[in-house]
Design a protein around this motif. Structure first.
Motif, PDB file in Angstrom:
ATOM      1  N   GLY A 150       0.817  -1.206   0.000  1.00  0.00           N
ATOM      2  CA  GLY A 150       0.000   0.000   0.000  1.00  0.00           C
ATOM      3  C   GLY A 150       0.847   1.251   0.000  1.00  0.00           C
ATOM      4  O   GLY A 150       0.536   2.233  -0.685  1.00  0.00           O
ATOM      5  N   LEU A 151       1.936   1.208   0.745  1.00  0.00           N
ATOM      6  CA  LEU A 151       2.847   2.364   0.773  1.00  0.00           C
ATOM      7  C   LEU A 151       3.536   2.555  -0.579  1.00  0.00           C
ATOM      8  O   LEU A 151       3.770   3.683  -1.005  1.00  0.00           O
ATOM      9  CB  LEU A 151       3.893   2.177   1.874  1.00  0.00           C
ATOM     10  N   THR A 152       3.847   1.442  -1.264  1.00  0.00           N
ATOM     11  CA  THR A 152       4.458   1.568  -2.589  1.00  0.00           C
ATOM     12  C   THR A 152       3.469   2.184  -3.575  1.00  0.00           C
ATOM     13  O   THR A 152       3.850   2.987  -4.428  1.00  0.00           O
ATOM     14  CB  THR A 152       4.917   0.197  -3.134  1.00  0.00           C
ATOM     15  N   ALA A 153       2.183   1.793  -3.434  1.00  0.00           N
ATOM     16  CA  ALA A 153       1.163   2.358  -4.321  1.00  0.00           C
ATOM     17  C   ALA A 153       0.994   3.857  -4.060  1.00  0.00           C
ATOM     18  O   ALA A 153       0.902   4.665  -4.987  1.00  0.00           O
ATOM     19  CB  ALA A 153      -0.160   1.629  -4.127  1.00  0.00           C
ATOM     20  N   ALA A 207      11.388  -0.100  -6.282  1.00  0.00           N
ATOM     21  CA  ALA A 207      12.358   0.494  -5.367  1.00  0.00           C
ATOM     22  C   ALA A 207      11.795   0.590  -3.953  1.00  0.00           C
ATOM     23  O   ALA A 207      12.458   0.224  -2.972  1.00  0.00           O
ATOM     24  CB  ALA A 207      12.760   1.880  -5.869  1.00  0.00           C
ATOM     25  N   THR A 208      10.567   1.089  -3.833  1.00  0.00           N
ATOM     26  CA  THR A 208       9.933   1.203  -2.513  1.00  0.00           C
ATOM     27  C   THR A 208       9.765  -0.163  -1.872  1.00  0.00           C
ATOM     28  O   THR A 208      10.013  -0.353  -0.676  1.00  0.00           O
ATOM     29  CB  THR A 208       8.549   1.875  -2.638  1.00  0.00           C
ATOM     30  N   ASN A 209       9.334  -1.138  -2.672  1.00  0.00           N
ATOM     31  CA  ASN A 209       9.131  -2.495  -2.175  1.00  0.00           C
ATOM     32  C   ASN A 209      10.422  -3.068  -1.603  1.00  0.00           C
ATOM     33  O   ASN A 209      10.436  -3.657  -0.511  1.00  0.00           O
ATOM     34  CB  ASN A 209       8.620  -3.380  -3.314  1.00  0.00           C
ATOM     35  N   LEU A 210      11.531  -2.864  -2.309  1.00  0.00           N
ATOM     36  CA  LEU A 210      12.813  -3.432  -1.882  1.00  0.00           C
ATOM     37  C   LEU A 210      13.316  -2.786  -0.600  1.00  0.00           C
ATOM     38  O   LEU A 210      13.755  -3.476   0.333  1.00  0.00           O
ATOM     39  CB  LEU A 210      13.843  -3.262  -3.003  1.00  0.00           C
ATOM     40  N   VAL A 249      10.835 -11.376  -1.892  1.00  0.00           N
ATOM     41  CA  VAL A 249      10.935  -9.923  -2.112  1.00  0.00           C
ATOM     42  C   VAL A 249      11.789  -9.625  -3.337  1.00  0.00           C
ATOM     43  O   VAL A 249      11.465  -8.732  -4.143  1.00  0.00           O
ATOM     44  CB  VAL A 249      11.526  -9.223  -0.869  1.00  0.00           C
ATOM     45  N   LEU A 250      12.866 -10.383  -3.504  1.00  0.00           N
ATOM     46  CA  LEU A 250      13.746 -10.193  -4.658  1.00  0.00           C
ATOM     47  C   LEU A 250      12.987 -10.408  -5.962  1.00  0.00           C
ATOM     48  O   LEU A 250      13.045  -9.579  -6.883  1.00  0.00           O
ATOM     49  CB  LEU A 250      14.937 -11.149  -4.563  1.00  0.00           C
ATOM     50  N   TRP A 251      12.242 -11.515  -6.033  1.00  0.00           N
ATOM     51  CA  TRP A 251      11.533 -11.832  -7.269  1.00  0.00           C
ATOM     52  C   TRP A 251      10.342 -10.906  -7.492  1.00  0.00           C
ATOM     53  O   TRP A 251      10.033 -10.551  -8.639  1.00  0.00           O
ATOM     54  CB  TRP A 251      11.089 -13.293  -7.260  1.00  0.00           C
ATOM     55  N   ILE A 252       9.676 -10.494  -6.433  1.00  0.00           N
ATOM     56  CA  ILE A 252       8.584  -9.529  -6.590  1.00  0.00           C
ATOM     57  C   ILE A 252       9.129  -8.228  -7.165  1.00  0.00           C
ATOM     58  O   ILE A 252       8.532  -7.631  -8.068  1.00  0.00           O
ATOM     59  CB  ILE A 252       7.880  -9.271  -5.241  1.00  0.00           C
ATOM     60  N   ILE A 290      11.782  -7.850  -8.999  1.00  0.00           N
ATOM     61  CA  ILE A 290      12.151  -8.080 -10.405  1.00  0.00           C
ATOM     62  C   ILE A 290      10.911  -8.049 -11.289  1.00  0.00           C
ATOM     63  O   ILE A 290      10.886  -7.376 -12.336  1.00  0.00           O
ATOM     64  CB  ILE A 290      12.886  -9.429 -10.555  1.00  0.00           C
ATOM     65  N   PHE A 291       9.871  -8.771 -10.871  1.00  0.00           N
ATOM     66  CA  PHE A 291       8.657  -8.852 -11.688  1.00  0.00           C
ATOM     67  C   PHE A 291       7.920  -7.514 -11.759  1.00  0.00           C
ATOM     68  O   PHE A 291       7.250  -7.227 -12.755  1.00  0.00           O
ATOM     69  CB  PHE A 291       7.729  -9.939 -11.151  1.00  0.00           C
ATOM     70  N   LEU A 292       8.037  -6.708 -10.720  1.00  0.00           N
ATOM     71  CA  LEU A 292       7.374  -5.399 -10.743  1.00  0.00           C
ATOM     72  C   LEU A 292       7.992  -4.466 -11.778  1.00  0.00           C
ATOM     73  O   LEU A 292       7.356  -3.498 -12.212  1.00  0.00           O
ATOM     74  CB  LEU A 292       7.455  -4.746  -9.352  1.00  0.00           C
TER      75      LEU A 292
END
Length: 279
Positions: free
Chosen positions: A40-43, A55-58, A84-87, A89-91
């Motif tokens: 939610g914070l990344t959105a 970037a925010t997710n990582l 988290v790494l793969w998310i 990458i996929f994002l």
């Protein structure tokens, strides 16, 4: 066996991460639907400041992973880092579907279901998506609260204030999406480890037990029981089996004794070392 489990969990987490990222990129963000927790914070960061979600997710999930090291098993944390790494990458990949509609309830429902499926796969593979799932895992481990319910609580803390950024209507849609994902997550996690408990009462219990043991190589427990009205001893067989085994087990019992009383219940069972997975 350990390498096989490592490969299976690692691959499962990649699949879950792909579904998770596609849900965000193709269903939630294009329709300005928020999320809870770190997602939610990344959105919000993307909507308000155009900060790339990857970037925010990582960064934020990296901080929560550090917290998780203190309260969760190290294996769970390393699997979470993998997720988290793969998310992330996929994002960063282009949109796979490019779906867009003015009927925002549709991506809300699809997003909620897909989110629940993605998180169930990742959690079943011993990982988390970090963020609120780490907090949910801690609540699950120490308080026994279901993962989906705990996640919903932590996600709403972020989702409700997000209404100031994405608007009141989209905030309501976000809450619906979070609720659906929590329901789907709880339902799917409850299905993992599900088996059938079969109780058989028959005068031919010895023959049934011997036949089942020979054909299915299945452990069978004989429970001493007594009929209240007749006061006669009536041993009862207790068997734990899979749904597939049940489909052939019942006809075998019927062939031996058509008057046998067979009671089937759905239960969840694992080996003692995996007991925490039942929570």
């Amino acid at each position: 066996m350990q390498k096989k489990a490592l490969f299976k969990n690692g691959l499962g987490i990649i699949i879950g991460a792909l579904i998770y990222a596609v849900t965000i990129n193709d269903f939630l963000i294009p329709h300005h639907i928020g999320e809870g927790g770190v997602t939610g914070l990344t959105a919000i960061g993307y909507y308000a400041l155009a900060i790339p979600p990857a970037a925010t997710n990582l960064v934020l999930n990296g901080l929560l992973v550090i917290v998780g090291f203190k309260y969760l098993e190290k294996q769970t944390i390393w699997y979470s880092v993998w997720a988290v790494l793969w998310i992330s990458i996929f994002l960063r990949l282009p949109h796979f579907i490019g779906y867009h509609t003015t009927q925002t309830i549709i991506p809300t429902i699809i997003g909620g279901v897909l989110m629940g499926i993605a998180m169930a796969i990742i959690i079943h593979c011993q990982g988390t998506i970090a963020g609120s799932t780490i907090l949910a895992k801690i609540a699950n481990r120490y308080l026994g609260i279901q993962n989906g319910s705990a996640m919903l609580f932590f996600d709403l803390i972020v989702a409700i204030p997000s209404g100031f950024i994405i608007g009141f209507q989209n905030m309501l849609l976000t809450i619906i999406e979070l609720y659906l994902s929590a329901v789907v997550l709880n339902k799917l996690l409850a299905k993992f480890g599900v088996k059938r408990a079969v109780m058989i009462i028959s005068d031919q219990y010895a023959t049934i037990a011997q036949t089942l043991s020979t054909q299915f190589h299945q452990g069978i427990t004989i429970i001493k029981a007594q009929g209240y009205y007749s006061q006669n001893d009536r041993p009862m067989l207790y068997v734990i089996c899979t749904a597939k085994q049940l489909a052939t087990l019942v006809p075998v019992v019927s062939t031996i004794d058509q008057q046998a009383l067979v009671v089937v219940e759905e239960v969840r069972s694992v080996q003692a070392e995996q007991l925490k997975q039942l929570l």
